[in-house]
Design an enzyme around this catalytic site. Structure first.
Site, PDB file in Angstrom:
ATOM      1  N   GLU A   1      -5.292  -4.994  10.502  1.00  0.00           N
ATOM      2  CA  GLU A   1      -4.268  -3.978  10.746  1.00  0.00           C
ATOM      3  C   GLU A   1      -4.574  -3.253  12.063  1.00  0.00           C
ATOM      4  OE1 GLU A   1      -2.260  -2.716   6.793  1.00  0.00           O
ATOM      5  OE2 GLU A   1      -4.038  -1.493   7.039  1.00  0.00           O
ATOM      6  N   GLU A  42      -6.757   4.469   7.800  1.00  0.00           N
ATOM      7  CA  GLU A  42      -6.590   5.912   7.570  1.00  0.00           C
ATOM      8  C   GLU A  42      -7.858   6.511   6.960  1.00  0.00           C
ATOM      9  OE1 GLU A  42      -2.915   5.237   5.586  1.00  0.00           O
ATOM     10  OE2 GLU A  42      -2.110   4.642   7.535  1.00  0.00           O
ATOM     11  N   SER A  59       3.532  -2.132  10.340  1.00  0.00           N
ATOM     12  CA  SER A  59       4.981  -2.160  10.566  1.00  0.00           C
ATOM     13  C   SER A  59       5.639  -3.486  10.159  1.00  0.00           C
ATOM     14  CB  SER A  59       5.311  -1.835  12.034  1.00  0.00           C
ATOM     15  OG  SER A  59       4.878  -0.512  12.337  1.00  0.00           O
ATOM     16  N   HIS A  82      -9.512   1.034   4.794  1.00  0.00           N
ATOM     17  CA  HIS A  82      -8.219   1.200   5.465  1.00  0.00           C
ATOM     18  C   HIS A  82      -8.386   2.090   6.700  1.00  0.00           C
ATOM     19  CE1 HIS A  82      -4.112   2.364   6.335  1.00  0.00           C
ATOM     20  NE2 HIS A  82      -3.791   1.238   5.755  1.00  0.00           N
ATOM     21  N   LYS A 139       0.165   4.229  -0.241  1.00  0.00           N
ATOM     22  CA  LYS A 139      -0.460   5.390   0.394  1.00  0.00           C
ATOM     23  C   LYS A 139      -0.239   6.660  -0.453  1.00  0.00           C
ATOM     24  CE  LYS A 139      -0.225   3.057   4.807  1.00  0.00           C
ATOM     25  NZ  LYS A 139      -0.099   3.108   6.246  1.00  0.00           N
ATOM     26  N   ASN A 162       0.873  -1.176   0.000  1.00  0.00           N
ATOM     27  CA  ASN A 162       0.000   0.000   0.000  1.00  0.00           C
ATOM     28  C   ASN A 162       0.910   1.225   0.000  1.00  0.00           C
ATOM     29  OD1 ASN A 162      -1.772   2.072   0.513  1.00  0.00           O
ATOM     30  ND2 ASN A 162      -2.425   1.334   2.520  1.00  0.00           N
ATOM     31  N   GLY A 207       2.514   2.259  10.854  1.00  0.00           N
ATOM     32  CA  GLY A 207       3.442   3.380  10.689  1.00  0.00           C
ATOM     33  C   GLY A 207       4.133   3.796  11.979  1.00  0.00           C
TER      34      GLY A 207
HETATM   35  P1  13P Z   1       3.027   0.390   7.696  1.00  0.00           P
HETATM   36  O1  13P Z   1       3.553  -0.886   7.088  1.00  0.00           O
HETATM   37  O2  13P Z   1       3.740   1.609   7.203  1.00  0.00           O
HETATM   38  O3  13P Z   1       2.953   0.293   9.184  1.00  0.00           O
HETATM   39  O4  13P Z   1       1.521   0.553   7.176  1.00  0.00           O
HETATM   40  C1  13P Z   1       0.673  -0.522   7.259  1.00  0.00           C
HETATM   41  C2  13P Z   1      -0.537  -0.210   6.471  1.00  0.00           C
HETATM   42  O5  13P Z   1      -1.333   0.633   6.846  1.00  0.00           O
HETATM   43  C3  13P Z   1      -0.738  -0.940   5.217  1.00  0.00           C
HETATM   44  O6  13P Z   1      -2.009  -0.716   4.709  1.00  0.00           O
END
Ligand code: 13P
Length: 252
Positions: free
Chosen positions: A168, A98, A214, A96, A12, A10, A174
């Site tokens: 997740e 976010e 992560s 997601h 982002k 992803n 993150g």
């Molecule tokens: P990270 O791997 O940066 O922690 O993000 C995970 C994520 O949100 C994947 O969709």
């Protein structure tokens, strides 16, 4: 257990046209021999077509990070499932964290997107996960179960097999704080039991459940060795060819 593991990147809201294409080309070169694991990358909308071109002829699939549930029309700023199919997407990330927590998407909205994505022939990567405060209040099972149930409302057993659930935990995204293998496996197992209740055991056994939060090359193998972890949804580490390839190499 016959589920093929699935690792998705992803990207982002990162990269630009040139660096997105370069990353895709780097992955194609590095992963050419991979057949053991399904792999996808999910670039930002403006780079889907260019990245799709860079992936052409490879086994790496293209995915989008979101979509809207209407067919077409006056929905300024939104992107339809048909548009994503049109530029070569196989997958679409839905729900997601976010989008749930920064943009404010609800379970009901995510469910509408899920139904539309499936109807349009896209394969959803359907994200669920609890906040830190919810974990601390021991509400993880309740929160994740609600998200899974509402997100999959009206999805038949046959269609549920097209869905990859991505667990997740929001506190692990993150932050560099990865869930322990035990924490991750425990929730994955709970989700699979829930899917068996909602559908049937064969459907639950066929559905893939990715872990996200992560994940990097150094911790992927132990997570991906777990019985109910069928892959990874990777943010930051998917922006580097070697890290992402290292995660894929960690799959069983
Ligand atoms: P990270 O791997 O940066 O922690 O993000 C995970 C994520 O949100 C994947 O969709």
């Amino acid at each position: 257990m016959s589920r093929k593991q699935f690792v998705a990147g992803n990207w982002k809201m990162n990269l630009n046209n040139a660096s997105a294409v370069k990353l895709a080309e780097g992955l194609v070169a590095k992963l050419a021999g991979n057949a053991k694991v399904d792999v996808a990358v999910c670039p930002p909308f403006p780079y889907l077509a260019a990245v799709g071109k860079a992936l052409a002829g490879s086994k790496i699939a293209l995915g989008a990070q979101d979509m809207f549930y209407e067919e077409d029309g006056a929905y300024t700023g939104e992107v339809s499932a048909a548009m994503l199919k049109d530029v070569g997407c196989t997958y679409v990330i839905l729900g997601h964290s976010e989008r749930r927590h920064v943009i404010g998407e609800t379970d009901e909205l995510i469910n509408r997107k899920q139904l539309k994505a499936i109807a349009a022939g896209l394969l959803p990567i359907f994200c669920v996960g609890e906040l830190l405060a919810e974990r601390q209040a021991e509400e993880t099972t309740e929160v994740v179960s609600r998200q899974v149930r509402l997100g999959l409302e009206g999805v038949s057993a046959a269609d549920a097999r097209k869905v990859t659930v991505a667990y997740e935990p929001v506190w692990a995204i993150g932050t560099g704080v990865v869930a322990t293998v035990q924490q991750a496996q425990e929730v994955h197992k709970m989700i699979r039991q829930l899917l068996a209740e909602m559908y049937d055991s064969a459907t639950a056994q066929a559905m893939r459940i990715q872990y996200g939060g992560s994940v990097k090359a150094s911790n992927a193998a132990e997570l991906l060795a777990c019985e109910d972890i069928d892959g990874a949804l990777v943010g930051g580490a998917s922006l580097k060819v070697d890290e992402f390839a290292g995660i894929i190499a960690g799959a069983r």
